[in-house]
Design a protein around this motif. Sequence first.
Motif, PDB file in Angstrom:
ATOM      1  N   GLN A  31       0.788  -1.231   0.000  1.00 58.51           N
ATOM      2  CA  GLN A  31       0.000   0.000   0.000  1.00 58.51           C
ATOM      3  C   GLN A  31       0.820   1.281   0.000  1.00 58.51           C
ATOM      4  N   GLY A  32       2.113   1.168   0.131  1.00 59.85           N
ATOM      5  CA  GLY A  32       2.932   2.361  -0.001  1.00 59.85           C
ATOM      6  C   GLY A  32       3.441   2.955   1.298  1.00 59.85           C
ATOM      7  N   ARG A  33       4.151   4.075   1.137  1.00 54.79           N
ATOM      8  CA  ARG A  33       4.879   4.716   2.231  1.00 54.79           C
ATOM      9  C   ARG A  33       3.953   5.170   3.372  1.00 54.79           C
ATOM     10  N   LEU A  34       2.919   5.923   3.048  1.00 59.73           N
ATOM     11  CA  LEU A  34       2.039   6.465   4.086  1.00 59.73           C
ATOM     12  C   LEU A  34       1.348   5.349   4.854  1.00 59.73           C
ATOM     13  N   ALA A  35       0.919   4.332   4.134  1.00 59.83           N
ATOM     14  CA  ALA A  35       0.231   3.216   4.783  1.00 59.83           C
ATOM     15  C   ALA A  35       1.147   2.495   5.771  1.00 59.83           C
ATOM     16  N   SER A  36       2.427   2.393   5.435  1.00 59.96           N
ATOM     17  CA  SER A  36       3.366   1.723   6.338  1.00 59.96           C
ATOM     18  C   SER A  36       3.532   2.519   7.634  1.00 59.96           C
ATOM     19  N   VAL A  37       3.512   3.854   7.528  1.00 62.22           N
ATOM     20  CA  VAL A  37       3.606   4.700   8.725  1.00 62.22           C
ATOM     21  C   VAL A  37       2.358   4.527   9.590  1.00 62.22           C
ATOM     22  N   VAL A  38       1.199   4.461   8.938  1.00 57.26           N
ATOM     23  CA  VAL A  38      -0.057   4.246   9.674  1.00 57.26           C
ATOM     24  C   VAL A  38      -0.042   2.889  10.362  1.00 57.26           C
ATOM     25  N   ALA A  39       0.453   1.874   9.665  1.00 58.33           N
ATOM     26  CA  ALA A  39       0.538   0.530  10.250  1.00 58.33           C
ATOM     27  C   ALA A  39       1.481   0.525  11.449  1.00 58.33           C
ATOM     28  N   ALA A  40       2.605   1.221  11.324  1.00 57.99           N
ATOM     29  CA  ALA A  40       3.565   1.313  12.433  1.00 57.99           C
ATOM     30  C   ALA A  40       2.933   2.000  13.638  1.00 57.99           C
ATOM     31  N   TRP A  41       2.150   3.033  13.367  1.00 57.86           N
ATOM     32  CA  TRP A  41       1.455   3.747  14.445  1.00 57.86           C
ATOM     33  C   TRP A  41       0.437   2.836  15.125  1.00 57.86           C
ATOM     34  N   MET A 155      10.512   4.093  20.425  1.00 60.22           N
ATOM     35  CA  MET A 155      11.516   3.321  19.711  1.00 60.22           C
ATOM     36  C   MET A 155      10.840   2.337  18.756  1.00 60.22           C
ATOM     37  N   THR A 156       9.766   1.723  19.218  1.00 64.80           N
ATOM     38  CA  THR A 156       9.007   0.790  18.377  1.00 64.80           C
ATOM     39  C   THR A 156       8.487   1.489  17.127  1.00 64.80           C
ATOM     40  N   PHE A 157       7.892   2.650  17.319  1.00 61.48           N
ATOM     41  CA  PHE A 157       7.339   3.394  16.188  1.00 61.48           C
ATOM     42  C   PHE A 157       8.433   3.757  15.191  1.00 61.48           C
ATOM     43  N   GLY A 158       9.563   4.272  15.694  1.00 56.85           N
ATOM     44  CA  GLY A 158      10.649   4.674  14.813  1.00 56.85           C
ATOM     45  C   GLY A 158      11.211   3.511  14.009  1.00 56.85           C
ATOM     46  N   VAL A 159      11.442   2.390  14.665  1.00 57.68           N
ATOM     47  CA  VAL A 159      12.002   1.219  13.984  1.00 57.68           C
ATOM     48  C   VAL A 159      11.009   0.652  12.972  1.00 57.68           C
ATOM     49  N   PHE A 160       9.731   0.581  13.355  1.00 55.89           N
ATOM     50  CA  PHE A 160       8.720   0.043  12.447  1.00 55.89           C
ATOM     51  C   PHE A 160       8.552   0.935  11.222  1.00 55.89           C
ATOM     52  N   VAL A 161       8.605   2.251  11.417  1.00 56.54           N
ATOM     53  CA  VAL A 161       8.527   3.174  10.278  1.00 56.54           C
ATOM     54  C   VAL A 161       9.705   2.940   9.343  1.00 56.54           C
TER      55      VAL A 161
END
Length: 204
Positions: A31-41, A155-161
Amino acid sequence: MISLEFLLTSLMVVVTPGTGVLFTVSTGLSQGRLASVVAAWGCTLGILPHMLATALGLAAVMHAGALAFQVLKLAGVLYLLYLAVATWRDRAAFAMTAQAQPLNPLKLVGKAVLLNTLNPKLTLFFLAFLPQFMDAASHQPMLEFGVLSGVFMAMTFGVFVAYGLLAHTFRQTVVKSPAIQAGLRRGFAAAFAVMAGKLAWSEH
């Protein structure tokens, strides 16, 4: 309060690939870059129930082998198996075009939160790991627990992003190859199934 040992150990725990990383990476690819950030969040928010359970003392009950822990574990296994079957059957999951799929933030966050909420390993992590880095003589133990938990979540959010954005960089390669798309779909489905098996057979 926040020692180098805590940061390094937390980083090792977060960087080690697990269900959250797998979900974020698959989202970044499909789904792309933005979706990966949302998933990480969403995966990061999924840590909150375990943090609250530990703070309220419920984690001690679960750690003692209570039925609640076994129910949570079973629910986690079933959800991972559901993700495995759904990913295997959904031929559109990695059938990508140059444009990312339409993003549904609420659905994506809800799926990610549920994924991490049903991970009993996180409850044990907060129960067994964080107390080792807390001052036994502290007059504000809950504040200290909250700060350490907040650092772990950040840290989790940063690494997952980072994982998700790295996956996004390979999107164009995947887009050009239907064979890679099919392989990824089957590979992620198998990975979810393997993680379900590992969780089911784990003793804790």
